[in-house]
Motif scaffolding. Structure first.
Motif, PDB file in Angstrom:
ATOM      1  N   TYR A   1     -12.841 -36.244  21.994  1.00 27.93           N
ATOM      2  CA  TYR A   1     -11.865 -35.331  22.593  1.00 27.93           C
ATOM      3  C   TYR A   1     -12.525 -34.066  23.129  1.00 27.93           C
ATOM      4  CZ  TYR A   1      -8.176 -38.404  20.965  1.00 27.93           C
ATOM      5  OH  TYR A   1      -7.363 -39.492  20.766  1.00 27.93           O
ATOM      6  N   ALA A   2     -13.614 -33.617  22.534  1.00 33.40           N
ATOM      7  CA  ALA A   2     -14.351 -32.468  23.077  1.00 33.40           C
ATOM      8  C   ALA A   2     -14.958 -32.837  24.430  1.00 33.40           C
ATOM      9  CB  ALA A   2     -15.426 -32.005  22.102  1.00 33.40           C
ATOM     10  N   ARG A   3     -15.457 -34.044  24.546  1.00 35.63           N
ATOM     11  CA  ARG A   3     -15.987 -34.492  25.839  1.00 35.63           C
ATOM     12  C   ARG A   3     -14.859 -34.610  26.866  1.00 35.63           C
ATOM     13  NH1 ARG A   3     -21.198 -35.333  25.156  1.00 35.63           N
ATOM     14  NH2 ARG A   3     -22.068 -36.244  23.264  1.00 35.63           N
ATOM     15  N   GLN A   4     -13.720 -35.099  26.440  1.00 38.34           N
ATOM     16  CA  GLN A   4     -12.594 -35.305  27.348  1.00 38.34           C
ATOM     17  C   GLN A   4     -11.946 -33.996  27.795  1.00 38.34           C
ATOM     18  OE1 GLN A   4      -9.689 -38.071  25.848  1.00 38.34           O
ATOM     19  NE2 GLN A   4      -8.255 -37.657  27.487  1.00 38.34           N
ATOM     20  N   TYR A   5     -11.731 -33.068  26.872  1.00 33.10           N
ATOM     21  CA  TYR A   5     -10.944 -31.870  27.178  1.00 33.10           C
ATOM     22  C   TYR A   5     -11.752 -30.584  27.328  1.00 33.10           C
ATOM     23  CZ  TYR A   5      -6.879 -34.717  26.033  1.00 33.10           C
ATOM     24  OH  TYR A   5      -5.922 -35.693  26.020  1.00 33.10           O
ATOM     25  N   LEU A   6     -12.964 -30.535  26.774  1.00 34.70           N
ATOM     26  CA  LEU A   6     -13.718 -29.280  26.762  1.00 34.70           C
ATOM     27  C   LEU A   6     -15.005 -29.335  27.577  1.00 34.70           C
ATOM     28  CD1 LEU A   6     -13.255 -28.354  22.993  1.00 34.70           C
ATOM     29  CD2 LEU A   6     -11.848 -27.676  24.965  1.00 34.70           C
ATOM     30  N   GLY A   7     -15.252 -30.421  28.260  1.00 41.83           N
ATOM     31  CA  GLY A   7     -16.418 -30.518  29.120  1.00 41.83           C
ATOM     32  C   GLY A   7     -17.740 -30.650  28.395  1.00 41.83           C
ATOM     33  N   LEU A   8     -17.719 -31.093  27.151  1.00 41.58           N
ATOM     34  CA  LEU A   8     -18.952 -31.290  26.386  1.00 41.58           C
ATOM     35  C   LEU A   8     -19.750 -32.434  27.000  1.00 41.58           C
ATOM     36  CD1 LEU A   8     -20.766 -30.875  23.895  1.00 41.58           C
ATOM     37  CD2 LEU A   8     -19.240 -32.391  22.656  1.00 41.58           C
ATOM     38  N   THR A   9     -20.996 -32.157  27.379  1.00 44.02           N
ATOM     39  CA  THR A   9     -21.857 -33.187  27.971  1.00 44.02           C
ATOM     40  C   THR A   9     -23.211 -33.302  27.274  1.00 44.02           C
ATOM     41  OG1 THR A   9     -22.733 -31.597  29.572  1.00 44.02           O
ATOM     42  CG2 THR A   9     -20.841 -32.930  30.278  1.00 44.02           C
ATOM     43  N   ARG A  10     -23.498 -32.401  26.372  1.00 46.47           N
ATOM     44  CA  ARG A  10     -24.797 -32.383  25.703  1.00 46.47           C
ATOM     45  C   ARG A  10     -24.947 -33.521  24.695  1.00 46.47           C
ATOM     46  NH1 ARG A  10     -25.112 -25.964  24.321  1.00 46.47           N
ATOM     47  NH2 ARG A  10     -26.731 -25.514  25.838  1.00 46.47           N
ATOM     48  N   ALA A  11     -26.174 -33.715  24.228  1.00 47.67           N
ATOM     49  CA  ALA A  11     -26.501 -34.742  23.241  1.00 47.67           C
ATOM     50  C   ALA A  11     -26.303 -34.197  21.822  1.00 47.67           C
ATOM     51  CB  ALA A  11     -27.942 -35.208  23.427  1.00 47.67           C
ATOM     52  N   PHE A  12     -25.929 -35.072  20.919  1.00 51.90           N
ATOM     53  CA  PHE A  12     -25.751 -34.713  19.501  1.00 51.90           C
ATOM     54  C   PHE A  12     -27.060 -34.196  18.922  1.00 51.90           C
ATOM     55  CE2 PHE A  12     -26.247 -35.905  15.065  1.00 51.90           C
ATOM     56  CZ  PHE A  12     -25.115 -35.339  14.497  1.00 51.90           C
ATOM     57  N   SER A  13     -26.958 -33.145  18.103  1.00 49.16           N
ATOM     58  CA  SER A  13     -28.118 -32.598  17.399  1.00 49.16           C
ATOM     59  C   SER A  13     -27.978 -32.797  15.898  1.00 49.16           C
ATOM     60  CB  SER A  13     -28.281 -31.112  17.721  1.00 49.16           C
ATOM     61  OG  SER A  13     -29.308 -30.546  16.935  1.00 49.16           O
ATOM     62  N   HIS A  14     -26.977 -32.121  15.290  1.00 53.47           N
ATOM     63  CA  HIS A  14     -26.782 -32.242  13.847  1.00 53.47           C
ATOM     64  C   HIS A  14     -25.393 -31.719  13.470  1.00 53.47           C
ATOM     65  CE1 HIS A  14     -28.205 -28.102  14.387  1.00 53.47           C
ATOM     66  NE2 HIS A  14     -27.585 -27.814  13.254  1.00 53.47           N
ATOM     67  N   MET A  15     -25.042 -31.897  12.195  1.00 58.12           N
ATOM     68  CA  MET A  15     -23.755 -31.429  11.677  1.00 58.12           C
ATOM     69  C   MET A  15     -24.016 -30.557  10.463  1.00 58.12           C
ATOM     70  SD  MET A  15     -21.406 -34.862  11.792  1.00 58.12           S
ATOM     71  CE  MET A  15     -22.455 -35.760  10.680  1.00 58.12           C
ATOM     72  N   GLU A  16     -23.045 -29.672  10.184  1.00 56.34           N
ATOM     73  CA  GLU A  16     -23.113 -28.903   8.950  1.00 56.34           C
ATOM     74  C   GLU A  16     -21.711 -28.570   8.480  1.00 56.34           C
ATOM     75  OE1 GLU A  16     -25.608 -25.576  10.046  1.00 56.34           O
ATOM     76  OE2 GLU A  16     -23.881 -24.384  10.641  1.00 56.34           O
ATOM     77  N   SER A  17     -21.616 -28.339   7.186  1.00 52.84           N
ATOM     78  CA  SER A  17     -20.351 -27.967   6.539  1.00 52.84           C
ATOM     79  C   SER A  17     -19.220 -28.942   6.849  1.00 52.84           C
ATOM     80  CB  SER A  17     -19.945 -26.538   6.934  1.00 52.84           C
ATOM     81  OG  SER A  17     -20.926 -25.628   6.521  1.00 52.84           O
ATOM     82  N   VAL A  18     -19.524 -30.223   6.936  1.00 57.01           N
ATOM     83  CA  VAL A  18     -18.494 -31.235   7.166  1.00 57.01           C
ATOM     84  C   VAL A  18     -17.859 -31.568   5.821  1.00 57.01           C
ATOM     85  CG1 VAL A  18     -18.021 -33.577   7.971  1.00 57.01           C
ATOM     86  CG2 VAL A  18     -19.667 -32.148   9.189  1.00 57.01           C
ATOM     87  N   LYS A  19     -16.532 -31.425   5.760  1.00 60.14           N
ATOM     88  CA  LYS A  19     -15.803 -31.664   4.510  1.00 60.14           C
ATOM     89  C   LYS A  19     -14.604 -32.562   4.780  1.00 60.14           C
ATOM     90  CE  LYS A  19     -17.163 -27.319   2.510  1.00 60.14           C
ATOM     91  NZ  LYS A  19     -17.332 -26.083   3.172  1.00 60.14           N
ATOM     92  N   PHE A  20     -14.456 -33.584   3.962  1.00 63.41           N
ATOM     93  CA  PHE A  20     -13.302 -34.483   4.010  1.00 63.41           C
ATOM     94  C   PHE A  20     -12.494 -34.219   2.751  1.00 63.41           C
ATOM     95  CE2 PHE A  20     -16.781 -36.476   6.340  1.00 63.41           C
ATOM     96  CZ  PHE A  20     -16.179 -36.611   7.577  1.00 63.41           C
TER      97      PHE A  20
END
Length: 127
Positions: A62-81
């Motif tokens: 959805y970030a690619r679809q609505y926010l124009g994100l085109t960059r490549a994935f780097s890393h994640m942090e503070s991900v909580k489920f």
């Protein structure tokens, strides 16, 4: 709701988007989790749950679809489920993307709880 055709069956891969609200650096989507979501198969036998990796995939999609994100994935942090996402559930996905830092923040929530959240970083693809 997006589907992929697999022979005579269609695979349901995304939630139904009910409402979209744009903000200066983000978007808030009202979503409904389909009861026939493909990712429920085998995850888990006792109760159907949206896997965490799928929640991250949706945030990036959805970030690619609505926010124009085109960059490549780097890393994640503070991900909580924190709470389970279940079939038929309605919730919001709030996304904010800061182009300068390549940081995408996401939060799945309802009026009563936060289901998951985190930060995903992207970089310019040097390949």
């Amino acid at each position: 709701m997006s589907t992929v055709n697999q022979g005579s069956e269609s695979a349901v891969l995304f939630p139904e988007t009910l409402v979209k609200q744009t903000q200066a650096d983000g978007v808030v989507l009202a979503l409904r989790i389909p009861k026939d979501l493909t990712y429920f198969n085998g995850h888990f036998e006792e109760i159907a749950v949206v896997p965490g990796v799928v929640q991250i995939q949706w945030a990036v999609h959805y970030a690619r679809q609505y926010l124009g994100l085109t960059r490549a994935f780097s890393h994640m942090e503070s991900v909580k489920f924190k709470e389970l996402l279940l079939p038929g559930q309605q919730l919001e996905l709030e996304l904010h993307y800061l182009q300068q830092t390549g940081k995408l923040t996401f939060c799945y929530r309802s009026a009563t709880c936060e289901y998951s959240s985190g930060r995903i970083y992207f970089h310019d693809d040097l390949v």
